[in-house]
Design a protein around this motif. Structure first.
Motif, PDB file in Angstrom:
ATOM      1  N   ASP A   1       0.806  -1.222   0.000  1.00  0.00           N
ATOM      2  CA  ASP A   1       0.000   0.000   0.000  1.00  0.00           C
ATOM      3  C   ASP A   1       0.844   1.279   0.000  1.00  0.00           C
ATOM      4  N   THR A   2       2.180   1.138  -0.093  1.00  0.00           N
ATOM      5  CA  THR A   2       3.024   2.326  -0.241  1.00  0.00           C
ATOM      6  C   THR A   2       2.794   2.901  -1.629  1.00  0.00           C
ATOM      7  N   SER A   3       2.298   4.115  -1.686  1.00  0.00           N
ATOM      8  CA  SER A   3       1.919   4.696  -2.967  1.00  0.00           C
ATOM      9  C   SER A   3       3.096   5.382  -3.649  1.00  0.00           C
ATOM     10  N   ILE A   4       2.983   5.513  -4.959  1.00  0.00           N
ATOM     11  CA  ILE A   4       3.988   6.264  -5.705  1.00  0.00           C
ATOM     12  C   ILE A   4       3.995   7.713  -5.239  1.00  0.00           C
ATOM     13  N   GLN A   5       2.822   8.231  -4.885  1.00  0.00           N
ATOM     14  CA  GLN A   5       2.748   9.598  -4.377  1.00  0.00           C
ATOM     15  C   GLN A   5       3.593   9.750  -3.115  1.00  0.00           C
ATOM     16  N   LYS A   6       3.515   8.762  -2.224  1.00  0.00           N
ATOM     17  CA  LYS A   6       4.297   8.829  -0.989  1.00  0.00           C
ATOM     18  C   LYS A   6       5.794   8.772  -1.293  1.00  0.00           C
ATOM     19  N   ILE A   7       6.169   7.929  -2.242  1.00  0.00           N
ATOM     20  CA  ILE A   7       7.576   7.839  -2.622  1.00  0.00           C
ATOM     21  C   ILE A   7       8.063   9.169  -3.183  1.00  0.00           C
ATOM     22  N   ALA A   8       7.233   9.762  -4.055  1.00  0.00           N
ATOM     23  CA  ALA A   8       7.610  11.046  -4.663  1.00  0.00           C
ATOM     24  C   ALA A   8       7.752  12.134  -3.605  1.00  0.00           C
ATOM     25  N   GLU A   9       6.833  12.138  -2.638  1.00  0.00           N
ATOM     26  CA  GLU A   9       6.920  13.127  -1.565  1.00  0.00           C
ATOM     27  C   GLU A   9       8.182  12.911  -0.733  1.00  0.00           C
ATOM     28  N   GLN A  10       8.498  11.646  -0.444  1.00  0.00           N
ATOM     29  CA  GLN A  10       9.699  11.338   0.332  1.00  0.00           C
ATOM     30  C   GLN A  10      10.949  11.821  -0.413  1.00  0.00           C
ATOM     31  N   ALA A  11      10.917  11.699  -1.747  1.00  0.00           N
ATOM     32  CA  ALA A  11      12.067  12.112  -2.563  1.00  0.00           C
ATOM     33  C   ALA A  11      12.049  13.591  -2.890  1.00  0.00           C
ATOM     34  N   ASP A  12      10.936  14.272  -2.554  1.00  0.00           N
ATOM     35  CA  ASP A  12      10.762  15.697  -2.848  1.00  0.00           C
ATOM     36  C   ASP A  12      10.811  15.952  -4.357  1.00  0.00           C
TER      37      ASP A  12
ATOM     38  N   GLY B   1       8.133  15.673  -8.086  1.00  0.00           N
ATOM     39  CA  GLY B   1       6.760  15.620  -8.542  1.00  0.00           C
ATOM     40  C   GLY B   1       6.319  14.205  -8.862  1.00  0.00           C
ATOM     41  N   PHE B   2       5.011  13.957  -8.740  1.00  0.00           N
ATOM     42  CA  PHE B   2       4.457  12.623  -8.983  1.00  0.00           C
ATOM     43  C   PHE B   2       4.812  12.145 -10.391  1.00  0.00           C
ATOM     44  N   GLY B   3       4.601  13.010 -11.391  1.00  0.00           N
ATOM     45  CA  GLY B   3       4.865  12.618 -12.761  1.00  0.00           C
ATOM     46  C   GLY B   3       6.325  12.338 -13.041  1.00  0.00           C
ATOM     47  N   THR B   4       7.205  12.935 -12.254  1.00  0.00           N
ATOM     48  CA  THR B   4       8.639  12.739 -12.454  1.00  0.00           C
ATOM     49  C   THR B   4       9.046  11.284 -12.230  1.00  0.00           C
ATOM     50  N   PHE B   5       8.325  10.622 -11.347  1.00  0.00           N
ATOM     51  CA  PHE B   5       8.641   9.223 -11.032  1.00  0.00           C
ATOM     52  C   PHE B   5       8.774   8.391 -12.299  1.00  0.00           C
ATOM     53  N   PHE B   6       7.807   8.542 -13.217  1.00  0.00           N
ATOM     54  CA  PHE B   6       7.747   7.678 -14.393  1.00  0.00           C
ATOM     55  C   PHE B   6       8.770   8.053 -15.461  1.00  0.00           C
ATOM     56  N   ASN B   7       9.479   9.138 -15.244  1.00  0.00           N
ATOM     57  CA  ASN B   7      10.606   9.447 -16.120  1.00  0.00           C
ATOM     58  C   ASN B   7      11.822   8.583 -15.805  1.00  0.00           C
ATOM     59  N   HIS B   8      11.760   7.886 -14.658  1.00  0.00           N
ATOM     60  CA  HIS B   8      12.911   7.111 -14.203  1.00  0.00           C
ATOM     61  C   HIS B   8      12.604   5.637 -13.982  1.00  0.00           C
ATOM     62  N   PHE B   9      11.385   5.326 -13.546  1.00  0.00           N
ATOM     63  CA  PHE B   9      11.023   3.942 -13.245  1.00  0.00           C
ATOM     64  C   PHE B   9       9.621   3.661 -13.765  1.00  0.00           C
TER      65      PHE B   9
END
Length: 218
Positions: free
Chosen positions: A40-51, A53-61
């Motif tokens: 249940d760890t969301s991508i949003q939570k990961i993005a916030e932890q990394a400081d 943006g949400f959409g930035t996540f998918f540029n890398h993984f």
């Protein structure tokens, strides 16, 4: 002989992209250590932890799973390099194995995040192509080649050694404080006996002073 061109300097965009990827991996390592990568760890939570943006996540993984795999590989490669640095001064393959066992058990105190990641995800990494597993197999095979170890199958031996270490990390997580320096020395001696050393030789090697930690890499 043709003149070699100097390596191309990274662009500002490439540096920022690399830093963002490192931030995502660092965030995933924190989550892996704290929550065991719960579904249940969301991508949003990961993005916030990394400081980032949400959409930035998918540029890398492409997925959480891909990120967590990268984070585990990053953590274990970091610790594998540290073990290599510490044991580089040792010539005896048995002493290298003993030091690695003791340091890995001691990482509960020295590198708690790495210890938790190893406990949570280590079983799946026992025969991985990077991180701790290939280094341990290398050290076992070096001991066999030198005649210091007598084992029929380095791969099976690696499974046995890795399972013992993961079991101790799990025990420490359930009963904090039960695993200490004496336990790590006894475990190292048991591993060396598994590799073919006599009880007396194994005990002697397992109790030798550990090499000092090298300075941090530049």
């Amino acid at each position: 002989m043709p003149e070699q061109k100097p390596p191309r300097a990274e662009t500002r965009f490439e540096r920022r992209r690399a830093q963002t990827r490192r931030s995502l991996i660092a965030a995933a390592r924190v989550i892996l250590a704290e929550e065991n990568a719960m579904p249940d760890t969301s991508i949003q939570k990961i993005a916030e932890q990394a400081d980032v943006g949400f959409g930035t996540f998918f540029n890398h993984f492409e997925s959480k799973s891909a990120l967590f795999d990268a984070a585990v590989a990053d953590a274990l490669e970091e610790y594998g390099q540290l073990l290599d640095d510490v044991t580089a001064v040792l010539d005896d393959p048995a002493e290298v194995i003993a030091a690695n066992v003791r340091l890995t058990i001691g990482m509960v105190g020295t590198h708690p995040e790495l210890a938790k990641i190893l406990r949570h995800r280590g079983m799946a990494q026992l025969h991985a192509e990077s991180g701790l597993a290939p280094r341990a197999l290398r050290d076992i095979e070096a001991g066999v080649a030198s005649g210091r170890f007598t084992v029929d199958s380095p791969d099976i031996t690696l499974s046995a050694v890795g399972g013992a270490l993961l079991g101790l990390l799990e025990l420490e997580s359930r009963h904090p404080g039960v695993v200490g320096p004496e336990t790590s020395e006894r475990t190292a001696a048991l591993v060396l006996r598994m590799l073919g050393l006599s009880p007396e030789d194994a005990d002697d090697v397992a109790r030798r002073p550990l090499p000092p930690a090298p300075p941090p890499r530049a």
